[in-house]
Scaffold this motif. Structure first.
Motif, short mmCIF file in Angstrom:
data_model
loop_
_atom_site.label_atom_id
_atom_site.label_comp_id
_atom_site.label_asym_id
_atom_site.label_seq_id
_atom_site.Cartn_x
_atom_site.Cartn_y
_atom_site.Cartn_z
N LYS A 42 23.95 33.22 16.97
CA LYS A 42 24.03 34.23 15.70
C LYS A 42 25.20 34.11 14.99
CE LYS A 42 22.87 38.02 13.15
NZ LYS A 42 21.69 37.92 12.33
N ASN A 43 24.97 33.65 13.71
CA ASN A 43 25.92 33.54 12.61
C ASN A 43 26.31 34.91 11.90
OD1 ASN A 43 27.83 32.62 10.92
ND2 ASN A 43 26.32 31.65 9.61
N THR A 44 27.50 35.42 12.24
CA THR A 44 27.79 36.69 11.72
C THR A 44 28.42 36.57 10.39
OG1 THR A 44 30.04 36.84 12.80
CG2 THR A 44 28.12 37.86 14.07
N LEU A 45 29.16 35.41 10.06
CA LEU A 45 29.98 35.14 8.99
C LEU A 45 29.21 35.01 7.55
CD1 LEU A 45 31.95 32.03 10.17
CD2 LEU A 45 32.42 34.42 10.33
N PRO A 46 29.73 35.31 6.72
CA PRO A 46 28.93 35.28 5.12
C PRO A 46 28.83 33.84 4.46
CG PRO A 46 31.29 35.90 4.89
CD PRO A 46 30.96 35.59 6.36
N VAL A 47 28.94 32.93 5.45
CA VAL A 47 28.80 31.38 4.93
C VAL A 47 28.02 30.79 6.18
CG1 VAL A 47 30.91 31.51 3.52
CG2 VAL A 47 31.08 30.79 6.04
N ASP A 48 27.59 29.56 5.63
CA ASP A 48 26.70 29.00 6.76
C ASP A 48 27.54 27.95 7.45
OD1 ASP A 48 24.42 29.93 5.11
OD2 ASP A 48 24.19 27.96 4.04
N VAL A 49 27.06 27.88 8.52
CA VAL A 49 27.87 26.99 9.56
C VAL A 49 27.07 25.67 10.14
CG1 VAL A 49 29.39 28.85 10.23
CG2 VAL A 49 27.26 28.27 11.79
N ASN A 50 27.63 24.79 10.69
CA ASN A 50 26.77 23.67 11.30
C ASN A 50 26.91 23.54 12.71
OD1 ASN A 50 26.21 22.58 8.74
ND2 ASN A 50 28.29 21.60 8.54
N LEU A 51 25.89 23.31 13.56
CA LEU A 51 25.76 23.35 14.77
C LEU A 51 25.69 21.99 15.30
CD1 LEU A 51 25.66 24.79 17.70
CD2 LEU A 51 23.17 24.75 17.15
N PHE A 52 26.32 21.61 16.32
CA PHE A 52 26.32 20.09 17.03
C PHE A 52 26.28 20.33 18.40
CE2 PHE A 52 29.05 19.90 13.13
CZ PHE A 52 28.64 18.78 12.38
N TRP A 53 25.42 19.22 19.01
CA TRP A 53 25.31 19.22 20.40
C TRP A 53 26.04 17.92 20.77
CZ3 TRP A 53 23.46 14.69 23.17
CH2 TRP A 53 23.35 15.13 24.51
N VAL A 54 26.82 18.19 21.64
CA VAL A 54 27.85 17.34 22.30
C VAL A 54 27.34 16.33 23.44
CG1 VAL A 54 30.06 16.60 22.90
CG2 VAL A 54 29.74 18.68 21.48
N SER A 55 27.06 15.05 23.18
CA SER A 55 26.50 13.99 24.19
C SER A 55 27.43 13.94 25.35
CB SER A 55 26.44 12.74 23.37
OG SER A 55 27.71 12.00 23.05
N PHE A 56 27.09 13.27 26.39
CA PHE A 56 27.83 12.86 27.55
C PHE A 56 28.89 11.89 27.45
CE2 PHE A 56 22.91 13.04 28.34
CZ PHE A 56 23.12 14.33 28.77
N ASP A 57 28.96 11.34 26.29
CA ASP A 57 30.22 10.50 25.96
C ASP A 57 31.09 11.33 24.71
OD1 ASP A 57 28.47 10.08 24.08
OD2 ASP A 57 28.64 7.68 23.98
N ASN A 58 30.84 12.47 24.68
CA ASN A 58 31.60 13.56 23.75
C ASN A 58 31.40 13.26 22.23
OD1 ASN A 58 33.41 15.63 23.46
ND2 ASN A 58 35.32 14.22 23.49
N GLY A 70 22.11 34.45 10.27
CA GLY A 70 21.06 33.89 10.66
C GLY A 70 21.20 33.51 12.10
N GLY A 71 20.14 33.00 12.77
CA GLY A 71 20.23 32.82 14.15
C GLY A 71 19.11 31.66 14.43
N VAL A 72 19.42 31.03 15.63
CA VAL A 72 18.84 29.94 16.04
C VAL A 72 18.84 29.72 17.74
CG1 VAL A 72 20.67 27.92 16.08
CG2 VAL A 72 18.22 27.31 15.76
N ARG A 73 17.88 29.35 18.23
CA ARG A 73 17.65 29.26 19.82
C ARG A 73 17.33 27.82 20.01
NH1 ARG A 73 17.07 32.45 24.02
NH2 ARG A 73 16.78 34.41 22.90
N HIS A 74 18.16 27.13 21.00
CA HIS A 74 17.83 25.85 21.44
C HIS A 74 17.45 25.86 22.81
CE1 HIS A 74 18.60 23.35 18.01
NE2 HIS A 74 19.68 24.25 17.57
N ASN A 75 16.55 24.96 23.48
CA ASN A 75 16.43 24.79 24.83
C ASN A 75 17.50 23.88 25.28
OD1 ASN A 75 14.23 26.65 25.12
ND2 ASN A 75 12.72 25.21 24.37
N SER A 76 18.02 23.91 26.20
CA SER A 76 19.16 22.91 26.86
C SER A 76 19.25 23.03 28.15
CB SER A 76 20.39 23.41 26.19
OG SER A 76 21.34 22.42 26.34
N PHE A 77 20.42 22.82 28.75
CA PHE A 77 20.74 22.60 30.22
C PHE A 77 21.86 22.95 30.62
CE2 PHE A 77 17.48 19.38 29.28
CZ PHE A 77 16.42 19.56 30.26
#
Length: 347
Positions: A42-58, A70-77
């Protein structure tokens, strides 16, 4: 295809306050073998942000933008790592799924304790965008070859009515597509109550602007579409609401959700263009496409939703039409006038 965004509240400022320290990037990436989990942001800021997934090799993989509030939901592990950054790369959050939280609020931290104002578009781009605007008085030439036109042809009310009378089979719903009382209809008469409540969001002009795509958009879209259209085109599916004839004349599409890098690049670039045009901070609501109209396709003139389409854009990536079969967008203007907007790929 069309990109639709809506104006959001806020002026892009983060209020001065005592803030917790920002996280430090961990040296490792995601780990394997964890249990399946979902994580919400959930982004509480008044500006947009970027979301990144970090791979196994960083290495970071772009997972899209989270709009202001806004908000977003991701299925992960369990053990998978996500990072949240400002547009300039400033790290706001690092989350290890299952270890610290499954629900994340993105809040200001560290050096953001002095008021900041995120610009509507990058420095210097106002001049770039202004150079891309087309002259509205450009003549529609050559005559008889509308497939080559890049212009706006204006019709008076009388000319628009004459056009319908002389070419009834080219406009509106045809026999077999709708019930008899809607035959020939070229505009939606039902969903119009919102018109008086829709604010003017452009500081000047008629409410629409014809321009070339930016270099970034052309680089992202044009060659990509040529390369993937043969193997990635699928059936569009029926569009509800009675706005089209695609239950008879079937549309096609390329689903941008299958191409997240292209999808996110279009959102970011068009946000800057639209915020330059409107001089407002906008909240992204939807990007759809690529929609492919086939011979005989028809979409009636209509008014979009006031909660999602206050500012929007249509990007033409390709066309293949008859010599004098240019297929314009149509805008309804005051006093019954009509503007036929002819585009070329890259506009």
């Amino acid at each position: 295809f069309a990109l639709a965004v809506a104006a959001a509240s806020g002026d892009g400022r983060v209020a001065k306050q005592v803030l917790p320290p920002c996280p430090v990037e961990s040296p490792g990436g995601s780990t394997v073998g964890g249990k399946r989990q979902s994580v919400s942001f959930k982004n509480t800021l008044p500006v947009d942000v970027n979301l990144f997934w970090v791979s196994f090799d960083n290495k970071e993989t772009d997972n899209g933008m989270i709009g202001s509030n806004g908000g977003v939901r991701h299925n992960s592990f369990d053990g998978h790592v996500f990072r949240v950054r400002l547009q300039d790369g400033f790290l706001l959050n690092e989350v290890i799924v299952g270890r610290n939280t499954k629900s994340v609020e993105v809040k200001p931290c560290g050096d953001m304790n002095t008021s900041i104002k995120v610009p509507l578009y990058d420095k210097g781009r106002d001049e770039e965008f202004a150079r891309l605007v087309h002259d509205p008085d450009t003549p529609c030439l050559p005559k008889g070859s509308s497939r080559l036109w890049s212009c706006v042809r204006h019709l008076t009310r009388e000319q628009a009515l004459e056009r319908l009378q002389q070419n009834a089979s080219d406009f509106g719903f045809q026999e077999g597509e709708v019930e008899e009382d809607r035959l020939g209809n070229t505009f939606d008469k039902g969903y119009t109550k919102q018109i008086p409540q829709i604010p003017k969001v452009t500081p000047s002009g008629p409410g629409y602007l014809k321009m070339a795509m930016t270099g970034k958009l052309k680089a992202v879209l044009l060659d990509w579409f040529k390369a993937i259209k043969k193997n990635s085109t699928i059936s569009h599916g029926e569009i509800s609401g009675g706005y089209t004839n695609n239950h008879i004349v079937h549309f096609k599409k390329v689903d941008l959700d299958r191409f997240p890098k292209v999808h996110h690049a279009v959102i970011r670039e068009m946000q800057q263009v639209l915020q330059w045009w409107t001089k407002l901070r906008l909240k992204h609501t939807a990007t759809f496409g690529v929609r492919i109209y086939t011979r005989g396709s028809m979409l009636v003139d209509h008014v979009d939703r006031s909660d999602t389409h206050l500012a929007s854009a249509v990007l033409q990536v390709e066309q293949s039409v008859d010599e004098d079969g240019g297929w314009p967008l149509e805008v309804l203007l005051p006093n019954g006038r009509v503007g036929e907007v002819y585009l070329q790929p890259g506009e």
